[in-house]
Design an enzyme around this catalytic site. Structure first.
Site, PDB file in Angstrom:
ATOM      1  N   ARG A 120       0.817  -1.238   0.000  1.00  0.00           N
ATOM      2  CA  ARG A 120       0.000   0.000   0.000  1.00  0.00           C
ATOM      3  C   ARG A 120       0.839   1.272   0.000  1.00  0.00           C
ATOM      4  O   ARG A 120       0.372   2.328   0.392  1.00  0.00           O
ATOM      5  CB  ARG A 120      -0.978   0.011   1.183  1.00  0.00           C
ATOM      6  N   GLU A 236      -5.019  16.990 -11.002  1.00  0.00           N
ATOM      7  CA  GLU A 236      -5.585  17.320 -12.313  1.00  0.00           C
ATOM      8  C   GLU A 236      -7.090  17.546 -12.284  1.00  0.00           C
ATOM      9  O   GLU A 236      -7.846  16.928 -13.025  1.00  0.00           O
ATOM     10  CB  GLU A 236      -5.214  16.230 -13.338  1.00  0.00           C
ATOM     11  N   ARG A 240      -3.714  21.348 -14.359  1.00  0.00           N
ATOM     12  CA  ARG A 240      -2.713  20.329 -14.737  1.00  0.00           C
ATOM     13  C   ARG A 240      -3.013  19.699 -16.096  1.00  0.00           C
ATOM     14  O   ARG A 240      -2.095  19.261 -16.795  1.00  0.00           O
ATOM     15  CB  ARG A 240      -2.609  19.250 -13.647  1.00  0.00           C
TER      16      ARG A 240
HETATM   17  P1  NAD Z   1      11.703   5.400 -22.488  1.00  0.00           P
HETATM   18  O1  NAD Z   1      11.596   5.263 -21.049  1.00  0.00           O
HETATM   19  O2  NAD Z   1      11.192   4.307 -23.355  1.00  0.00           O
HETATM   20  O3  NAD Z   1      13.236   5.658 -22.835  1.00  0.00           O
HETATM   21  C1  NAD Z   1      13.606   5.818 -24.182  1.00  0.00           C
HETATM   22  C2  NAD Z   1      14.725   4.840 -24.601  1.00  0.00           C
HETATM   23  O4  NAD Z   1      15.973   5.339 -24.116  1.00  0.00           O
HETATM   24  C3  NAD Z   1      14.584   3.441 -24.023  1.00  0.00           C
HETATM   25  O5  NAD Z   1      15.034   2.515 -24.975  1.00  0.00           O
HETATM   26  C4  NAD Z   1      15.522   3.485 -22.823  1.00  0.00           C
HETATM   27  O6  NAD Z   1      15.976   2.223 -22.439  1.00  0.00           O
HETATM   28  C5  NAD Z   1      16.647   4.332 -23.364  1.00  0.00           C
HETATM   29  N1  NAD Z   1      17.449   5.052 -22.390  1.00  0.00           N
HETATM   30  C6  NAD Z   1      17.058   5.594 -21.221  1.00  0.00           C
HETATM   31  N2  NAD Z   1      18.047   6.331 -20.709  1.00  0.00           N
HETATM   32  C7  NAD Z   1      19.091   6.234 -21.554  1.00  0.00           C
HETATM   33  C8  NAD Z   1      20.398   6.783 -21.588  1.00  0.00           C
HETATM   34  N3  NAD Z   1      20.799   7.652 -20.661  1.00  0.00           N
HETATM   35  N4  NAD Z   1      21.214   6.457 -22.608  1.00  0.00           N
HETATM   36  C9  NAD Z   1      20.796   5.626 -23.588  1.00  0.00           C
HETATM   37  N5  NAD Z   1      19.568   5.098 -23.646  1.00  0.00           N
HETATM   38  C10 NAD Z   1      18.727   5.408 -22.638  1.00  0.00           C
HETATM   39  O7  NAD Z   1      10.987   6.741 -23.016  1.00  0.00           O
HETATM   40  P2  NAD Z   1      10.855   8.207 -22.411  1.00  0.00           P
HETATM   41  O8  NAD Z   1      10.724   9.088 -23.580  1.00  0.00           O
HETATM   42  O9  NAD Z   1      11.878   8.482 -21.398  1.00  0.00           O
HETATM   43  O10 NAD Z   1       9.464   8.145 -21.634  1.00  0.00           O
HETATM   44  C11 NAD Z   1       8.251   7.916 -22.322  1.00  0.00           C
HETATM   45  C12 NAD Z   1       7.228   7.411 -21.341  1.00  0.00           C
HETATM   46  O11 NAD Z   1       6.999   8.407 -20.358  1.00  0.00           O
HETATM   47  C13 NAD Z   1       5.903   7.092 -21.967  1.00  0.00           C
HETATM   48  O12 NAD Z   1       5.444   5.849 -21.488  1.00  0.00           O
HETATM   49  C14 NAD Z   1       5.001   8.202 -21.483  1.00  0.00           C
HETATM   50  O13 NAD Z   1       3.664   7.797 -21.365  1.00  0.00           O
HETATM   51  C15 NAD Z   1       5.600   8.526 -20.153  1.00  0.00           C
HETATM   52  N6  NAD Z   1       5.334   9.884 -19.664  1.00  0.00           N
HETATM   53  C16 NAD Z   1       4.901  10.007 -18.380  1.00  0.00           C
HETATM   54  C17 NAD Z   1       4.686  11.269 -17.863  1.00  0.00           C
HETATM   55  C18 NAD Z   1       4.279  11.423 -16.421  1.00  0.00           C
HETATM   56  O14 NAD Z   1       3.951  12.529 -16.012  1.00  0.00           O
HETATM   57  N7  NAD Z   1       4.329  10.385 -15.635  1.00  0.00           N
HETATM   58  C19 NAD Z   1       4.919  12.397 -18.654  1.00  0.00           C
HETATM   59  C20 NAD Z   1       5.366  12.229 -19.949  1.00  0.00           C
HETATM   60  C21 NAD Z   1       5.575  10.958 -20.446  1.00  0.00           C
HETATM   61  N1  GLY Z   2       2.684  14.806 -18.216  1.00  0.00           N
HETATM   62  C1  GLY Z   2       1.462  15.393 -17.768  1.00  0.00           C
HETATM   63  C2  GLY Z   2       1.359  15.526 -16.300  1.00  0.00           C
HETATM   64  O1  GLY Z   2       2.243  15.177 -15.564  1.00  0.00           O
HETATM   65  O2  GLY Z   2       0.365  15.991 -15.824  1.00  0.00           O
END
Ligand code: NAD
Ligand code: GLY
Length: 362
Positions: A120, A236, A240
């Site tokens: 939790r 949100e 947000r």
């Molecule tokens: P990702 O986590 O897939 O990373 C991109 C690629 O880069 C992967 O292949 C990873 O293994 C590689 N990688 C990571 N760090 C590296 C480094 N330093 N050097 C070399 N390779 C590296 O993608 P992302 O763009 O980081 O994140 C996208 C995700 O984030 C999506 O699932 C999206 O929905 C989510 N997201 C969440 C929020 C939130 O507020 N929680 C906001 C925006 C996006």
């Molecule tokens: N990436 C959108 C949010 O964190 O609200």
């Protein structure tokens, strides 16, 4: 090193941004509640950073469980999440143990959700290693996994205790991933920070060349924007949602094309052009504004048209958006450049028209 704060009262936490800080275990130690931690990372990030990150902590007497997941958006699901719980239980992690997400947004979102659920709720630390995760996903406490029917549909709001963003990690990031991160950076300028947008227009090449000072500035400015919005509206209920400019269209692209085919940032860029086109149709921005946005995304090497899935398919997928209320789509649109609003004014026909004019066979 720069320090920013997400001022959420008793749950306030710092965002540390700097070069080489991943290897400074001393920065993390004060945030641990017990000498036992679990690090969630993936098969790409582990060989690059896991040892560098964990050695100073081991030397300080910390017991570490390593959880190395398959890499990719297509693995951001229940099955992979469950492997985190398997290791936490096998290694007898407790409620006071800290879970650390070392990687991009996929790892951060999954590790955060696991931390929110395990017993939790256990303490959680974000160590983002992509540009996108350093400017956006590691801050603000949104955690989730995908469902075959919709992106990030299963999740929780769960704030970390600390965000530690080492800008040196960006040196190993593939070009395509760096560009995808820029989409979320540009987003802050478009929705609420016009001076930052102007700075980005003047300094984009420095970011593309990975100039450390420019990257650090863009990361801090992005995080400052995000922290302000999260503090004003953590769950949100209003403001947000503006952080989701282009995301309703973009999530439809990611889901419709199959998770992992379009990167999140690429889908957001194309989705933002659809939102901008709709804003133009509503008479809020003009053609020059639209071209200005398109020009910046193009200079950043990002797509400015989405895939031609057909407007009806887009609209069907967009119905799974979290902003849908009483079955009605609500979209983030631009009143002007630098000022976003949430609107339910556009009809499905108008939305479909914007999608069609901003999508093409790729
Ligand atoms: P990702 O986590 O897939 O990373 C991109 C690629 O880069 C992967 O292949 C990873 O293994 C590689 N990688 C990571 N760090 C590296 C480094 N330093 N050097 C070399 N390779 C590296 O993608 P992302 O763009 O980081 O994140 C996208 C995700 O984030 C999506 O699932 C999206 O929905 C989510 N997201 C969440 C929020 C939130 O507020 N929680 C906001 C925006 C996006
Ligand atoms: N990436 C959108 C949010 O964190 O609200």
């Amino acid at each position: 090193m720069e320090t920013l704060t997400v001022a959420l009262g008793s749950r306030e936490y710092p965002i540390l941004v700097g070069q080489g800080i991943l290897e400074n275990g001393g920065l993390l130690l004060p945030f641990l509640r017990s000498p036992k931690i679990a690090i969630v990372t993936n098969t790409t990030v582990a060989p690059l950073y896991l040892e560098r990150f964990s050695t100073p902590l081991r030397n300080a007497g910390i017991d570490i469980a390593e959880i190395i997941l398959p890499d990719g958006e297509q693995h951001k699901n229940w099955q992979t999440l469950n492997t985190i719980f398997d290791v936490l239980l096998e290694r007898r992690c407790e409620r006071s143990s800290t879970l650390i997400g070392l990687g991009g947004g996929v790892i951060g979102d999954m590790a955060g959700f696991a931390a929110a659920c395990y017993q939790r709720g256990m303490p959680f630390i974000q160590v983002p290693t992509t540009l996108l995760s350093q400017v956006d996903s590691s801050v603000g406490g949104k955690t989730a996994i995908n469902h075959p029917l919709g992106k990030n549909m299963i999740g929780a709001f769960y704030q970390p205790k600390l965000v530690l963003a080492d800008t040196d990690c960006l040196n190993t990031l593939p070009d395509r991933e760096l560009l995808a991160g820029l989409a979320e950076v540009i987003k802050y300028g478009l929705i609420r920070d016009l001076p930052f947008l102007v700075w980005l227009e003047a300094n984009l090449e420095r970011l593309l060349e990975r100039e450390p000072r420019a990257l650090e500035y863009a990361i801090c400015r992005s995080c400052a924007n995000k922290a302000e919005v999260v503090v004003a509206d953590e769950h949100e209920r209003g403001e947000r949602a503006l952080l989701n400019l282009g995301h309703t269209f973009g999530h439809a692209i990611e889901t419709g094309m199959g998770y992992g085919k379009w990167l999140h940032g690429e889908a957001v860029a194309a989705g933002t052009m659809m939102a901008a086109e709709l804003s133009r149709q509503l008479g809020w921005i003009d053609l020059d504004d639209l071209k200005r946005i398109e020009n910046l995304f193009e200079r950043a090497g990002l797509p400015v048209f989405g895939p031609a899935m057909g407007a009806d398919r887009y609209l069907e997928l967009m119905q799974h958006d979290k902003k849908v209320q009483d079955g009605k789509l609500r979209l983030v649109l631009l009143k002007q450049i630098g000022q976003a609003v949430v609107s339910d004014m556009a009809s499905p026909t108008e939305i479909g028209k914007a999608i069609t004019s901003r999508s093409t066979d790729v």
